[in-house]
Design an enzyme around this catalytic site. Structure first.
Site, mmCIF file in Angstrom:
data_model
loop_
_atom_site.group_PDB
_atom_site.id
_atom_site.type_symbol
_atom_site.label_atom_id
_atom_site.label_comp_id
_atom_site.label_asym_id
_atom_site.label_seq_id
_atom_site.Cartn_x
_atom_site.Cartn_y
_atom_site.Cartn_z
ATOM 1 N N ASP A 45 0.889 -1.164 0.125
ATOM 2 C CA ASP A 45 -0.150 -0.174 -0.138
ATOM 3 C C ASP A 45 0.976 1.186 -0.081
ATOM 4 O O ASP A 45 1.877 1.267 -0.550
ATOM 5 C CB ASP A 45 -0.881 0.112 1.072
ATOM 6 C CG ASP A 45 -2.356 0.592 0.895
ATOM 7 O OD1 ASP A 45 -2.422 2.034 0.881
ATOM 8 O OD2 ASP A 45 -3.448 -0.182 0.896
ATOM 9 N N HIS A 85 -3.628 6.003 3.436
ATOM 10 C CA HIS A 85 -4.201 4.837 3.052
ATOM 11 C C HIS A 85 -4.034 3.604 3.389
ATOM 12 O O HIS A 85 -4.494 2.456 4.374
ATOM 13 C CB HIS A 85 -4.333 4.942 1.414
ATOM 14 C CG HIS A 85 -5.304 4.008 0.966
ATOM 15 N ND1 HIS A 85 -4.782 2.486 0.691
ATOM 16 C CD2 HIS A 85 -6.351 3.998 0.273
ATOM 17 C CE1 HIS A 85 -5.884 2.053 0.029
ATOM 18 N NE2 HIS A 85 -6.595 2.705 -0.020
ATOM 19 N N SER A 116 -11.077 -0.644 -0.886
ATOM 20 C CA SER A 116 -9.759 -0.754 0.046
ATOM 21 C C SER A 116 -10.083 -1.110 1.356
ATOM 22 O O SER A 116 -9.030 -1.525 2.169
ATOM 23 C CB SER A 116 -8.933 0.695 -0.202
ATOM 24 O OG SER A 116 -8.512 0.780 -1.464
#
Length: 726
Positions: free
Chosen positions: A104, A175, A505
């Site tokens: 990620d 994220h 996600s």
């Protein structure tokens, strides 16, 4: 001469000395070689022209050459909502032996492990990493690993990180931190975002270790060459599960770098849990659809967020956003974007597009913008023009709550019509006013598949139903780097250790965490067995639970929206039966159904792969998959398909399972035999499923939904049977 980055896959059996000779003998590759993938696969990346790539493809030992691409990132209460409370049984000793690799945007900068906001990844109370762990922490002066976050690496092979990011494991996007804490973050009480969503934030496998592989950066770009390098490292380091909340529509491509990386992970006994993508609600938008991946769509949970706008006439309209700004005590002037336009920008001003608003007409006002896509641009434009609030009238369904630079709320078309009616009622000389209130949480019992969650059917492997299942992915509270503002605005003063995000996600780490949890009870299970356990114990989502407020097509999507259903981690620990698969099974499937020599060669590392030793797979789909998908060749004619399946008894001992089916109108589902008897654990049994579809006069449904369920009085092993009418 124009060049681009290409992947060059080499024969796995070729001698390493010969590889060097072959590469060095080609001047273009020697001078432009970018990166070598040698830890778990045999490949390299190089900048080449199309002509040079074609020449290189002809060299001995070269399996295939194809271009690299750029991907995108797909962006507390949820674990309780899916029936996995904090009191659920955990074997912390075994769970701490499970390592989850997160590919990620990096992980929280731990500041030598003493920053109090890094509690989600604190190593306090953990022993040393598992003895098999071979990874390391490529940290910096301020980034240190510990016994929770046991590894951190970064990959940016072109050495061109964006100006607002660094070539280090530190997460400057937020994220990766959000995802990692959802998978395996420590439980943190009193988690909230400016008082919203208060509760305990925790990961699914709380005692599991985390290894972070930064392949995505603050510009949301995730380059193929970096992702493949992250896969290569994670496989070599010894992770058990890989979370891949990344992707982009690859089209119908067998040579997708993410699929190749996931295949090599599968060969090493590692399950890749991947996001289905955020391109819904259109059909055939699902990505990461390879059968060796566990593909995850998004669902909602029982806590959502509402942000009301109150008009000067007293009318209150419920909208959606994460508005942390305190409610204005006074009403502010309200203006439509189309009425605040600069000369010649009327159409763009309606959407509050770049340079479309006149600051003199916007300053100090709440601006109403009509948006067909992302609202991020409108937020920035109104803020730059001096606006003090933003109302977004969405032409698409309004479901996920987003955070904006300004006080803002997103409304449906109906809500926007109420505002325009109010403004029109005051006449040309009227002075409309409004105020946007701080967001409030509210509960709902409906299970919704959000509009953004990508839908099937599978665009390439048409026999395989995708997505596989769903998990909460909308309005998820999880850890966030305190040093990053809540929006991209550098002047945004709002910072905090938690943030609310939405996307597949966010759904994917719920499933990766559940897989790690199941793995802690069954360390020897294969990736396919883990996937089977999660799919066959998932809770089905009856169409009656999908409210009319979702997209019109949702009720027609059925399994193309939610696959096997919503995950149930507790049930997955004891599934009763599993549908197992090995690498040979996938090769037999590819050779039988998709005999693409290049694709199989890339996956196996053999230039001239021979399918002959792999006997033709039995049944319609030639793969022992936990779900069934039949594509009717001609709805005007009757047709049938037979599936061959093998299940393994992973229960407590001897057992007798009986089959029951649910078939849609016009479809017959027969199971032969309808009873399976097992004398002991790990015993296997074979059965066939025959699907017969009657001819349809008139227009058939897009998809019809059925199911097969095996029961022994203790376990429920359910598989969806989806019928696609062409």
């Amino acid at each position: 001469m124009l060049t681009q980055l290409f992947f060059i896959y080499l024969n796995m059996k070729i001698n390493s000395k010969n590889i060097k000779i072959n590469i060095s003998s080609h001047d273009a590759a020697k001078e432009s070689i970018f990166h070598s993938y040698t830890l778990s696969m045999n490949a390299f990346a190089a900048k080449l022209s199309d002509e040079e790539a074609a020449q290189l493809a002809e060299l001995d030992g070269v399996v295939s050459v194809f271009p690299a691409r750029t991907r995108k990132l797909h962006t507390t209460r949820t674990w309780d909502f899916i029936g996995f409370p904090e009191t659920a049984p955990h074997n912390h000793t075994l769970e701490s032996n499970v390592i989850v690799g997160v590919i990620d945007s990096g992980d929280y900068c731990l500041f030598a492990g003493i920053d109090p906001f890094s509690a989600s990844f604190s190593g306090k109370g953990y022993g040393p990493p598992p003895a098999r762990w071979r990874g390391k922490c490529t940290g910096t002066r301020v980034f240190k690993c510990n016994n929770k976050l046991i590894g951190a690496k970064w990959f940016r092979l072109d050495r061109k990180a964006p100006s607002n990011d660094v070539m280090a494991p530190q997460d400057n996007k937020g994220h990766g931190t959000h995802v990692a804490s959802t998978v395996a973050g420590n439980p943190i009480s009193n988690a909230n975002i400016y008082g919203l969503a208060q509760g305990t934030a925790r990961g699914g496998a709380q005692a599991a270790r985390i290894a972070s592989y930064k392949a995505c950066y603050a510009d949301s770009a995730c380059n193929d060459e970096d992702i493949l390098a992250a896969f290569d490292a994670a496989i070599s380091d010894g992770v058990d599960i890989i979370n891949l909340s990344v992707g982009e529509d690859p089209g119908k491509s067998f040579t997708d770098a993410l699929a190749v990386g996931a295949y090599h992970a599968m060969r090493r006994g590692i399950l890749t849990v991947a996001s289905a993508g955020n391109m819904g609600p259109m059909h055939r938008t699902v990505i990461n659809y390879s059968p060796w991946m566990l593909t995850v769509g998004a669902s909602t949970h029982d806590r959502q967020f509402g942000t009301d706008i109150v008009l000067g006439n007293g009318k209150r309209i419920r909208g959606t956003s994460v508005n942390t700004f305190q409610t204005d005590k006074v009403f502010r002037p309200l203006v439509l974007g189309i009425d605040a336009t600069t000369v010649g920008m009327t159409f763009s001003a309606q959407m509050c597009g770049p340079d479309s608003l006149d600051p003199e007409k916007v300053k100090g006002k709440i601006v109403v913008c009509k948006i067909t896509g992302s609202a991020e641009t409108a937020d920035k434009v109104v803020n730059a023009a001096g606006g003090v609030g933003l109302v977004i009238e969405m032409t698409m369904p309004v479901d996920r709550a987003e955070t904006f630079e300004l006080p803002a709320t997103m409304l449906s078309k109906e809500g926007g019509a109420i505002i325009r009616e109010y403004i029109d009622s005051l006449g040309r000389e009227g002075k409309p006013v409004a105020k946007i209130e701080k967001s409030r949480a509210f509960t709902t019992k409906d299970i919704v598949i959000p509009s953004f969650s990508a839908r099937g059917p599978n665009p390439l492997y048409t026999e395989i139903l995708k997505p596989d299942l769903v998990a909460p992915g909308m309005n998820i509270l999880a850890a966030y780097p305190y040093y990053i503002p809540f929006t991209d605005d550098p002047q945004d003063y709002r910072h905090g250790p938690f943030q609310i995000m939405s996307g597949t996600s966010m759904a994917t780490p719920h499933v990766a965490g559940a897989a790690a949890y199941v793995k802690s009870f069954h360390p020897s299970w294969s990736p396919a067995s883990l996937r089977s356990a999660l799919m066959t114990t998932a809770r089905p989502i009856p169409p009656s639970l999908l409210p009319n407020s979702t997209t019109k097509s949702t009720k027609l999507d059925l399994e193309y929206a939610y696959g096997s259903g919503q995950i149930d981690p507790l049930a997955a620990v004891n599934p009763g039966l599993v549908y197992d698969l090995t690498e040979s099974s996938y090769l037999r499937f590819l050779c039988s159904k998709h005999p693409n020599t290049t694709a199989v060669s890339i996956l196996t590392g053999s230039r001239n792969f021979d399918c002959a030793p792999y006997s033709k797979g039995k049944g319609y789909d030639a793969l022992n998959y936990p779900s069934f998908h039949y594509v009717v060749p001609d709805s005007a004619k009757a047709s049938a398909a037979t599936y061959r399946r093998i299940v393994t008894n992973v229960g407590q001992g001897a057992a007798v399972y009986k089959a029951s089916v649910e078939a849609p109108v016009g479809v017959e589902i027969e199971v032969k035999p309808a009873k399976l008897e097992f004398a002991k654990v790990n015993e296997k049994r074979v059965f066939d499923v025959v699907v017969r579809v009657a001819a349809v006069s008139g227009r058939p449904p897009y998809i019809a939904s059925g199911s097969l369920t095996w029961r022994d009085g203790v376990h429920r092993v359910r598989s969806p049977v989806a019928i696609h009418y062409t």
